[in-house]
Every structure is written in C-alpha cells, then in structure tokens.
Design a protein around this motif. Structure first.
Motif, PDB file in Angstrom:
ATOM      1  N   ASP A   1       0.820  -1.211   0.000  1.00 22.59           N
ATOM      2  CA  ASP A   1       0.000   0.000   0.000  1.00 22.59           C
ATOM      3  C   ASP A   1       0.856   1.264   0.000  1.00 22.59           C
ATOM      4  O   ASP A   1       0.317   2.374   0.101  1.00 22.59           O
ATOM      5  CB  ASP A   1      -0.945   0.011   1.199  1.00 22.59           C
ATOM      6  N   SER A   2       2.173   1.098  -0.086  1.00 23.87           N
ATOM      7  CA  SER A   2       3.135   2.197  -0.184  1.00 23.87           C
ATOM      8  C   SER A   2       3.174   3.065   1.058  1.00 23.87           C
ATOM      9  O   SER A   2       3.697   4.179   1.015  1.00 23.87           O
ATOM     10  CB  SER A   2       2.832   3.066  -1.416  1.00 23.87           C
ATOM     11  N   LYS A   3       2.677   2.574   2.187  1.00 21.30           N
ATOM     12  CA  LYS A   3       2.629   3.366   3.418  1.00 21.30           C
ATOM     13  C   LYS A   3       3.781   3.041   4.361  1.00 21.30           C
ATOM     14  O   LYS A   3       4.175   3.899   5.162  1.00 21.30           O
ATOM     15  CB  LYS A   3       1.305   3.105   4.155  1.00 21.30           C
ATOM     16  N   TYR A   4       4.323   1.828   4.306  1.00 20.75           N
ATOM     17  CA  TYR A   4       5.287   1.388   5.304  1.00 20.75           C
ATOM     18  C   TYR A   4       6.489   0.729   4.629  1.00 20.75           C
ATOM     19  O   TYR A   4       6.397   0.206   3.517  1.00 20.75           O
ATOM     20  CB  TYR A   4       4.645   0.390   6.286  1.00 20.75           C
ATOM     21  N   VAL A   5       7.605   0.757   5.336  1.00 31.32           N
ATOM     22  CA  VAL A   5       8.778  -0.028   4.958  1.00 31.32           C
ATOM     23  C   VAL A   5       9.110  -0.957   6.119  1.00 31.32           C
ATOM     24  O   VAL A   5       8.860  -0.624   7.284  1.00 31.32           O
ATOM     25  CB  VAL A   5       9.982   0.870   4.613  1.00 31.32           C
ATOM     26  N   LEU A   6       9.643  -2.127   5.797  1.00 32.06           N
ATOM     27  CA  LEU A   6       9.945  -3.137   6.801  1.00 32.06           C
ATOM     28  C   LEU A   6      11.403  -3.549   6.668  1.00 32.06           C
ATOM     29  O   LEU A   6      11.970  -3.516   5.577  1.00 32.06           O
ATOM     30  CB  LEU A   6       9.045  -4.365   6.634  1.00 32.06           C
ATOM     31  N   CYS A   7      11.991  -3.936   7.792  1.00 30.41           N
ATOM     32  CA  CYS A   7      13.374  -4.394   7.762  1.00 30.41           C
ATOM     33  C   CYS A   7      13.555  -5.538   8.760  1.00 30.41           C
ATOM     34  O   CYS A   7      12.937  -5.558   9.824  1.00 30.41           O
ATOM     35  CB  CYS A   7      14.341  -3.249   8.078  1.00 30.41           C
ATOM     36  N   GLY A   8      14.393  -6.481   8.375  1.00 29.89           N
ATOM     37  CA  GLY A   8      14.797  -7.566   9.255  1.00 29.89           C
ATOM     38  C   GLY A   8      16.286  -7.470   9.507  1.00 29.89           C
ATOM     39  O   GLY A   8      17.064  -7.246   8.579  1.00 29.89           O
ATOM     40  N   SER A   9      16.705  -7.643  10.755  1.00 29.13           N
ATOM     41  CA  SER A   9      18.106  -7.402  11.100  1.00 29.13           C
ATOM     42  C   SER A   9      18.642  -8.513  11.993  1.00 29.13           C
ATOM     43  O   SER A   9      17.918  -9.434  12.389  1.00 29.13           O
ATOM     44  CB  SER A   9      18.261  -6.043  11.787  1.00 29.13           C
ATOM     45  N   GLU A  10      19.920  -8.391  12.321  1.00 27.07           N
ATOM     46  CA  GLU A  10      20.619  -9.471  13.019  1.00 27.07           C
ATOM     47  C   GLU A  10      20.189  -9.640  14.470  1.00 27.07           C
ATOM     48  O   GLU A  10      20.479 -10.677  15.054  1.00 27.07           O
ATOM     49  CB  GLU A  10      22.128  -9.229  12.960  1.00 27.07           C
ATOM     50  N   GLU A  11      19.551  -8.630  15.049  1.00 24.79           N
ATOM     51  CA  GLU A  11      19.189  -8.784  16.455  1.00 24.79           C
ATOM     52  C   GLU A  11      17.791  -9.386  16.623  1.00 24.79           C
ATOM     53  O   GLU A  11      17.134  -9.210  17.644  1.00 24.79           O
ATOM     54  CB  GLU A  11      19.313  -7.451  17.213  1.00 24.79           C
ATOM     55  N   MET A  12      17.340 -10.139  15.558  1.00 27.98           N
ATOM     56  CA  MET A  12      16.176 -11.025  15.632  1.00 27.98           C
ATOM     57  C   MET A  12      14.844 -10.297  15.640  1.00 27.98           C
ATOM     58  O   MET A  12      13.851 -10.824  16.121  1.00 27.98           O
ATOM     59  CB  MET A  12      16.269 -11.936  16.882  1.00 27.98           C
TER      60      MET A  12
END
Length: 447
Positions: free
Chosen positions: A337-348
């Motif tokens: 929906d172009s409203k949010y960005v998500l990220c996954g990182s090393e601290e789980m």
C-alpha cells in the motif's frame, strides 16, 4: 447634509439552509498583496519545522525469532500478511495490522536461503535451505494453525541460494550452480540453464515481462536472462560483488543492484555499459533493496545498521531510519500500500516504519486534510531556499554513522583533488576522465 454609508442586508448573504446559493461579491481589481511572498515563506518555514518535529517513523517491532532475520516476503494479495525467515530454519507468518504471528514452522534444518509466495492465488509458498531441500507449504488462514509437514518436498543435488516466483504464475525459479525453472509439485525442473562455474546467489523475475529474469553471480557480475533462450542476453561485471537486485514495478527494463562498495546502481538492461544512476550515502555494504509500488522511490538496508529511502532519480537519500538496538540490516521490503517499509536485522527483530516519517495516520477531517496539503505545497515551493533546505535535510544519526560518513567524504574529496591534479598536469589528449556512472564497471556484454 447628506451622508453616504455602505449598507449590507444580512438576509442577502446569510443562508437559511446549506442549499441556498447566493452570489458572493469579489473584487477582481484588488491590488496585489506586497507581503504575500514573505508571509508564504514564513508559513513554509514553520511547516518545515513542524514536519521535523512530528517525524516519528517507528511503528512496531515484531519479535519472536531466535536468530537474525535475513529474509522477508510479502503476500501478493493480502496487504497485512508477511513472512519472515531466520537463520535457524524457522519461518513465521505475521499479521502486520494486528502485530501478531499466525503460525511458526520449522522449515529447514539450518539456514533458509529463500522464501517465495505463489503470485497467482497466494495459497502456497516455497522455501529453500542450506540442507539442499525445496519444500512447498500451505499458507495458513487462521491464527494458531499448526503446520508441521510440507505439502511437497524435493531433495536437490546442490545448495539452492535464491528463489523467485514468476509473476501471475505458480512457476518459480531457483538459482545456485545454475538457473532452474520449476512447476508446482514437480520433482524435477522443466528448464535448466548452466551459466558457468560461478555460484549464482540471487535471482529475481521481472514483474512485467514474465520471460525475463536477472541475477547476481559470485564473479561480481549481474546477468539478464530470457527463459526462451539458452544463454544470457547480456551481463555486466562490477568492481565489487552485488548482493541482490530489485526490478522497477512499472518499467520492465529498469533494475537497481545493492553492492558491496556501499553504493546502489540503477541500470537499464538494454544499456549495461553504464549505470543510469549511482546512489550514495550508505557507509557499509548494502545487503538488500526493494522498490515502492509507485516506482518513485526504493528502500535499502546494509551493514551500517540503518535503512535509507532514495528517490529513483536522486543520488542522495531523502530519509535514514535507525534504532538504538538495531544491528546489521539483512532484508528490507516496501509494503504494497506504499505506506510502510519493513526491515529484518541481526538482532532477531522485524521492524515496521512509516514511509513518510511525519505522515499522520488515521482519519482526517476535510479541513485538516486541506491544511496538510497546503503545507506540503508550501514546502515544495520553497524547498530550494537555503534555510528550509537545511532544516528539511538535517537528520540526527548515531555517532558511528556520522563518523563513517565524514571519513567517506574526506576520501571522496581526496580522490577528487587527485583526479583534478592529474587533469591539470597531463598533456593535451592524454587524460581521459571516467564518469562516475562508468567508473566501477569492469566489463559488459557476453564474451
């Protein structure tokens, strides 16, 4: 003595109901307001300051993994469904709107190398792992639904490193020692492409042209392949390895590569002799990139422990997001929906951010919405004014990020001075200045 006065009958201008229409008086010859420019500049300055005051991009953190989250995958038709995979072989299915986990399944014994969701109806997803297994899973429909066994499992002869579904199809592509095209529930690939001895660690199918795919190889090359042919269409070799690519959602010939040299390169697959644009600002290797559904911006993450949002036509990022506990960012996604960005990182953790840091969420009254639009128009009109540009671009970043950026600026200025001195003292016609968009390209084309 006669006195002339201006009189106005209130009954002629006050409506009894909202359906009564009266002609409003207006002077079309009114003199121009000499203070209009100054007033609008002050309003634009205040709007810019308030825009930074209300910039609160962080929305939520989805925790529950026991290892670093290095793969994110969005459902093609459910806006709130997200799949995340960790390095311990665990896959979680999330509902982002409720911030809850549908289910958790142990997909592989070891690291998961790829997760891809069926783009035709979204009822299945496929996982590949370091244990040389390819598994088909049913997409859960309810909370707490336990999934212990895959619907279909295939033992492979080599380790697959990447997977991508063909748009609007149940067919998918895997990469490793070569490129394999699979049909759902088949035990062997329907097409195989041998591209040499180098390992292919990433492959992405074009979202518009179903027959086109592109990938990254361990020899630092990016190749473009048409599955109607037996050999790659073309390829380009960069000075350092590219980790992954992302296709433009609206232009079938444009893609962006995340590179180990701290930069991102946007290419036109028809002209790989030079990049269309080089995007700077990261201070460590860039691990992942993903476009917004509108195609106007993309998000990237890397080992500098932050994510950045770039306009497609700009070499500099417009936004940088970071958190106190956030470590190396391994995967990023832009919501459909172009409203949010998500990220996954090393601290789980999986973190959800607003794409526009100061955007107000929820229902707004028409008057409030009009005021927001007016402020946005004012900021856009005066965006090149030095004071407004300084306030709008200023970001508070951690000390390690600030120090690294300052060091990179010193190196860049030193290289610029060195090149200028070479140009100044070289003989006429001896010095050839290489543009930035061609500098890191070692070779292009098929041998």
């Amino acid at each position: 003595m006669k006195v002339k006065v201006i009189s106005r009958n209130q009954d002629d201008y006050v409506r009894e109901t909202k359906h009564d229409l009266y002609k409003a008086p207006k002077n079309y010859n009114a003199p121009k307001d000499s203070f209009r420019q100054a007033v609008e500049y002050t309003r634009a300055l205040n709007a810019t300051k308030l825009n930074r005051v209300f910039a609160k991009p962080f929305m939520a953190a989805l925790d529950g993994h026991n290892e670093g989250v290095h793969i994110l995958s969005l459902h093609p038709s459910r806006l709130s469904t997200l799949l995340s995979a960790a390095r311990d072989g665990e896959v979680k299915v999330w509902n982002m709107s409720l911030k809850k986990c549908y289910t958790t399944l142990q997909a592989h014994n070891g690291v998961i190398n790829g997760v891809s969701i069926d783009t035709q109806d979204g009822t299945q997803f496929v996982t590949i792992g370091q244990d040389c297994q390819l598994k088909h899973w049913k997409m859960p429909e309810e909370f707490g639904e336990k999934i212990t066994e895959p619907e279909h499992s295939i033992a492979l002869s080599d380790v697959p490193h990447g997977i991508s579904h063909i748009m609007n199809s149940t067919d998918f592509v895997t990469c490793g020692e070569g490129i394999n095209v699979w049909k759902v529930m088949r035990d062997s690939p329907v097409q195989t492409y041998n591209l040499g001895v180098n390992t292919i660690h990433s492959v992405k199918c074009n979202p518009i042209e179903n027959s086109i795919m592109a990938g990254c190889s361990s020899d630092r090359s990016i190749f473009v392949l048409d599955n109607r042919q037996k050999a790659p269409l073309t390829k380009v070799v960069l000075s350092m390895r590219s980790n992954t690519i992302a296709w433009h959602p609206l232009e079938s010939y444009t893609f962006t590569a995340a590179n180990d040299d701290y930069n991102l390169y946007t290419f036109d697959m028809r002209y790989l002799d030079k990049a269309r644009n080089v995007h700077f600002d990261h201070t460590a290797a860039v691990t992942d990139v993903d476009y917004s559904p509108t195609g106007q911006e993309f998000v990237s993450g890397g080992y500098d422990r932050g994510i950045r949002i770039f306009p497609v036509d700009s070499s500099r990022s417009r936004e940088v997001y970071h958190a106190p506990r956030m470590q190396n960012v391994l995967s990023v996604k832009w919501s459909l929906d172009s409203k949010y960005v998500l990220c996954g990182s090393e601290e789980m953790n999986v973190r959800i951010w607003k794409a526009n840091a100061s955007e107000k969420l929820g229902t707004m009254l028409p008057r409030e919405k009009a005021a927001m639009e007016y402020n946005d128009r004012l900021r856009d009109t005066f965006k090149n004014h030095p004071e407004i540009r300084r306030i709008d671009r200023h970001r508070q970043v951690p000390s390690y990020m600030h120090s690294a950026k300052r060091e990179h600026n010193i190196i860049r200025q030193s290289q610029k001075r060195k090149q200028e001195n070479r140009r100044k003292h070289a003989k006429e016609g001896e010095f050839q200045d290489v543009p930035v968009r061609e500098k890191n390209i070692v070779k292009h084309g098929i041998d």
